[in-house]
Design a protein around this motif. Structure first.
Motif, PDB file in Angstrom:
ATOM      1  N   GLY A 376      11.339   3.263  -2.823  1.00 49.07           N
ATOM      2  CA  GLY A 376       9.422   3.535  -3.645  1.00 49.07           C
ATOM      3  C   GLY A 376       9.393   3.793  -4.830  1.00 49.07           C
ATOM      4  N   ILE A 377      10.216   4.468  -5.129  1.00 45.84           N
ATOM      5  CA  ILE A 377      10.433   5.632  -7.013  1.00 45.84           C
ATOM      6  C   ILE A 377      10.630   4.072  -7.936  1.00 45.84           C
ATOM      7  N   ILE A 378      11.537   3.210  -7.793  1.00 42.44           N
ATOM      8  CA  ILE A 378      11.417   1.695  -8.076  1.00 42.44           C
ATOM      9  C   ILE A 378      10.116   1.479  -8.423  1.00 42.44           C
ATOM     10  N   MET A 379       9.845   1.398  -7.387  1.00 42.30           N
ATOM     11  CA  MET A 379       8.546   0.031  -7.074  1.00 42.30           C
ATOM     12  C   MET A 379       7.195   0.801  -7.771  1.00 42.30           C
ATOM     13  N   ALA A 380       6.923   2.170  -7.995  1.00 42.77           N
ATOM     14  CA  ALA A 380       6.050   2.944  -8.158  1.00 42.77           C
ATOM     15  C   ALA A 380       5.891   2.535  -9.931  1.00 42.77           C
ATOM     16  N   PHE A 511      -2.853  -2.977 -10.009  1.00 42.28           N
ATOM     17  CA  PHE A 511      -1.975  -1.881 -10.413  1.00 42.28           C
ATOM     18  C   PHE A 511      -1.727  -0.466 -10.314  1.00 42.28           C
ATOM     19  N   TYR A 512      -2.386  -0.630 -10.687  1.00 46.06           N
ATOM     20  CA  TYR A 512      -3.465   1.213 -10.505  1.00 46.06           C
ATOM     21  C   TYR A 512      -3.287   1.544  -9.273  1.00 46.06           C
ATOM     22  N   PHE A 513      -3.820   0.919  -8.117  1.00 45.26           N
ATOM     23  CA  PHE A 513      -4.081   1.302  -6.675  1.00 45.26           C
ATOM     24  C   PHE A 513      -2.815   1.415  -6.389  1.00 45.26           C
ATOM     25  N   LEU A 514      -1.729   0.410  -6.269  1.00 41.80           N
ATOM     26  CA  LEU A 514      -0.522   0.241  -6.294  1.00 41.80           C
ATOM     27  C   LEU A 514       0.288   1.132  -6.457  1.00 41.80           C
ATOM     28  N   VAL A 515       0.196   1.472  -7.958  1.00 46.48           N
ATOM     29  CA  VAL A 515       1.438   2.467  -8.023  1.00 46.48           C
ATOM     30  C   VAL A 515       1.233   4.239  -7.233  1.00 46.48           C
ATOM     31  N   GLY A 516      -0.168   3.909  -7.527  1.00 45.00           N
ATOM     32  CA  GLY A 516      -0.546   4.960  -6.386  1.00 45.00           C
ATOM     33  C   GLY A 516      -0.048   5.301  -4.870  1.00 45.00           C
ATOM     34  N   MET A 517       0.083   3.971  -4.231  1.00 45.99           N
ATOM     35  CA  MET A 517       0.440   3.437  -2.973  1.00 45.99           C
ATOM     36  C   MET A 517       1.899   3.905  -2.948  1.00 45.99           C
ATOM     37  N   SER A 518       2.061   3.074  -4.161  1.00 46.78           N
ATOM     38  CA  SER A 518       3.472   3.761  -4.055  1.00 46.78           C
ATOM     39  C   SER A 518       3.934   4.778  -4.100  1.00 46.78           C
ATOM     40  N   CYS A 519       3.503   5.495  -4.887  1.00 42.22           N
ATOM     41  CA  CYS A 519       4.078   7.163  -4.569  1.00 42.22           C
ATOM     42  C   CYS A 519       3.405   7.544  -3.214  1.00 42.22           C
ATOM     43  N   ILE A 520       2.806   7.098  -1.983  1.00 49.36           N
ATOM     44  CA  ILE A 520       2.598   8.235  -1.500  1.00 49.36           C
ATOM     45  C   ILE A 520       3.927   7.405  -0.415  1.00 49.36           C
ATOM     46  N   ALA A 521       4.191   6.165  -0.722  1.00 52.12           N
ATOM     47  CA  ALA A 521       5.211   5.991   0.168  1.00 52.12           C
ATOM     48  C   ALA A 521       6.971   7.123  -0.619  1.00 52.12           C
ATOM     49  N   VAL A 522       6.779   7.248  -1.558  1.00 50.69           N
ATOM     50  CA  VAL A 522       8.401   8.296  -1.920  1.00 50.69           C
ATOM     51  C   VAL A 522       7.561   9.369  -0.965  1.00 50.69           C
ATOM     52  N   VAL A 523       6.915   9.955  -0.915  1.00 50.73           N
ATOM     53  CA  VAL A 523       6.471  11.512   0.234  1.00 50.73           C
ATOM     54  C   VAL A 523       6.862  10.922   1.443  1.00 50.73           C
ATOM     55  N   LEU A 524       6.192  10.098   1.670  1.00 55.90           N
ATOM     56  CA  LEU A 524       6.152   9.229   3.553  1.00 55.90           C
ATOM     57  C   LEU A 524       7.703   8.803   3.547  1.00 55.90           C
TER      58      LEU A 524
END
Length: 561
Positions: A376-380, A511-524
């Protein structure tokens, strides 16, 4: 409402399953040439279904230019994944109650029919309908392939053959952009769908003459069986799920495509209607309990819903990026479909490499949470880097940034599946896996439309600012093909840089939107559980050994008696 069935008087699937006897005997196995043919045919069908998810990416710019349908891009992918999501929970039950061969062939038929409709489509709407039908077919293809192989080779050999089928099928994702680009540029984008007809038809013809073993003995098909099975399928839940989903996606499309204002009665009505019907669906599913399309007792488990939501975020990042990256290379960089397919290979190949490495190390080291968190971190970070792409981005940058984002997606791709399978009882694994796939497909359906909203809204606002002589509607009608985009400034070529900047900013916001999705994945990922899957395997083995020892002692006592 008093007539609705409740879980107080019914056990999930008990009326039929309890009467079914195991049929997983050694004499039921498939060997030699028959197994090779069966394996090859199943692999071909699953390969085509995955190919269909990525082959359209490099064709979309040309499709939008031909149909003048840039606002519909979200539906070209969203309809496919929504169709797969809606039938996913039902497919497992259909395989449990009805002959595997008939059900599998039925799903393949829908996939082929959808491909035919897409190939002959004369409008954007017709193409979307075809994608939805094809998605409904895909919803049962993977389930069917796994079910057939489980019965054909037995539990002890299943992992090997699952790996062959799924590993080979994943090549469809890799080949999709290349095949789609070549067909679009040198033949027609329609061949991206026509391709499925002869290949899929050959597989069906072969499978028609092959015996499909069953995991369990099933009752002969009859209307009495249908009447008994229908209540187990939660068809009402299915019917209640589709309308709010479609209404919500339509509201997003209408609002973003400049066909209706966001505060118009049409858009507001669709959003309100979607919300009301969604509440009705949730209440129905709650009343149905474990007999629901989405079993409540399963969904409520923290590790299950957290892992599945993580998988949804990862799936959105993967599918949205794979379908918009070709737009960057064609619309902004001015490349053809074939070359744009070649240029997104860095992200795809790094993703596949990360999947293989992470899967091997999870098996060896035991823990999946570090891979989910690190992925998740690398993806963000990777999505943030890709958001900087412009017309002047160097070759080294777009290759390197794609490698980073692909590695992040791949590292966490298997983690939710491993987490879910270790969070539930063995008997619940198929249902939990179906829920994971369902949520991934449904999430992608919503995410791809939201990404299209971000792109079209940014484009319509940026075009008048950077290229005053070009109208926003003309840009939407032009689509994303390299030639069509450049034709917008014919006669005033000095504004081309402004047009390309507008397209780049639209992609940047995706890709800003995907950064947000990636950060949600990190928390989850932090809630997926610190579980050593090796200990579970060892304890299972120990339990089996203890049971075997107890059985031997019991037999010895009986003999002595």
């Amino acid at each position: 409402m008093s007539a609705l069935p409740t879980t107080a008087t019914h056990e999930p699937e008990a009326p039929i399953i309890s009467a079914v006897k195991s049929n997983a005997s050694a004499e039921n196995r498939v060997h030699g040439l028959k197994l090779a043919i069966l394996l090859g045919s199943l692999t071909l069908v699953t390969f085509l279904s995955l190919l269909d998810t990525s082959i359209i990416g490099t064709a979309i710019p040309h499709i939008t230019s031909e149909f003048h349908s840039l606002p519909d891009v979200g539906w070209y992918v969203g309809a496919y994944t929504l169709g797969a999501a809606t039938l996913q929970p039902l497919s497992g039950k259909l395989y449990a109650y009805f002959p595997t061969k008939a059900v599998f062939m039925g799903f393949v038929f829908f996939f082929e029919l959808g491909s035919l409709i897409c190939g002959v489509a004369q409008s954007s709407t017709m193409l979307i309908i075809g994608r939805a039908v094809a998605g409904m077919g895909v919803s049962g293809i993977f389930n069917g392939a796994i079910t057939v192989l489980s019965a054909a080779v037995g539990n002890e050999k299943s992992p090997l053959y699952f790996g062959i089928v799924l590993g080979t099928s994943q090549m469809g994702i890799v080949c999709g952009p290349l095949i789609g680009g070549a067909l679009t540029e040198h033949a027609s984008w329609r061949w991206c769908f026509y391709l499925n007809l002869p290949a899929g038809g050959l597989a069906v013809l072969i499978l028609a003459f092959i015996h499909f073993p069953e995991l369990a003995q099933k009752k002969t098909f009859s209307m009495a069986l249908v009447r008994k099975v229908v209540p187990e399928l939660d068809l009402i839940g299915f019917l209640l799920f589709v309308p709010p989903s479609v209404m919500f996606l339509l509201a997003l499309q209408f609002g973003s495509g400049n066909t209706h204002a966001w505060n118009s009665a049409t858009v507001v009505g669709l959003l309100v209607g979607s919300g009301v019907l969604a509440v009705i669906f949730i209440l129905w599913e709650r009343r149905m309990g474990d007999r629901a399309m989405l079993p409540g007792s399963l969904v409520k488990q923290r590790m299950v819903w957290v892992s599945c939501t993580y998988g949804m975020c990862n799936g959105c990042c993967m599918m949205i990026a794979s379908n918009w990256m070709p737009t960057f290379f064609q619309a902004v960089k001015g490349e053809g479909p074939t070359l744009s397919g070649v240029h997104i290979l860095p992200s795809i190949l790094s993703q596949l490499s990360a999947v293989i490495v992470s899967g091997a190390l999870i098996s060896k080291l035991g823990y999946y949470l570090p891979w989910a968190l690190g992925g998740g971190i690398i993806m963000a970070i990777g999505n943030g880097l890709v958001s900087t792409f412009t017309a002047t981005t160097s070759v080294g940058q777009w290759i390197g940034y794609q490698i980073v984002v692909g590695a992040g997606r791949g590292a966490g791709l298997q983690a939710p599946l491993v987490a879910v399978q270790n969070a539930v009882k063995p008997s619940q694994v198929p249902i939990a896996t179906a829920f994971l796939v369902f949520l991934q497909n449904f999430g992608v359906s919503i995410g791809i439309v939201l990404s299209n909203v971000a792109f079209t809204q940014t484009l319509t606002q940026a075009i008048p600012l950077y290229a005053p002589s070009v109208s926003s509607q003309a840009a939407l009608d032009a689509g994303a093909g390299a030639g069509a985009v450049r034709d917008l400034v014919r006669g005033h070529e000095d504004e081309l840089s402004g047009v390309l900047r507008a397209y780049s900013e639209g992609l940047r916001n995706i890709f800003y939107f995907l950064v947000g999705m990636s950060c949600i994945a990190v928390v989850l990922s932090l809630g997926m559980g610190w579980v050593d899957v090796r200990k579970k395997k060892d304890s299972t083995k120990s339990t089996g050994d203890n049971e075997a020892q107890e059985k031997k002692v019991e037999e010895k006592s009986l003999n002595e008696a």
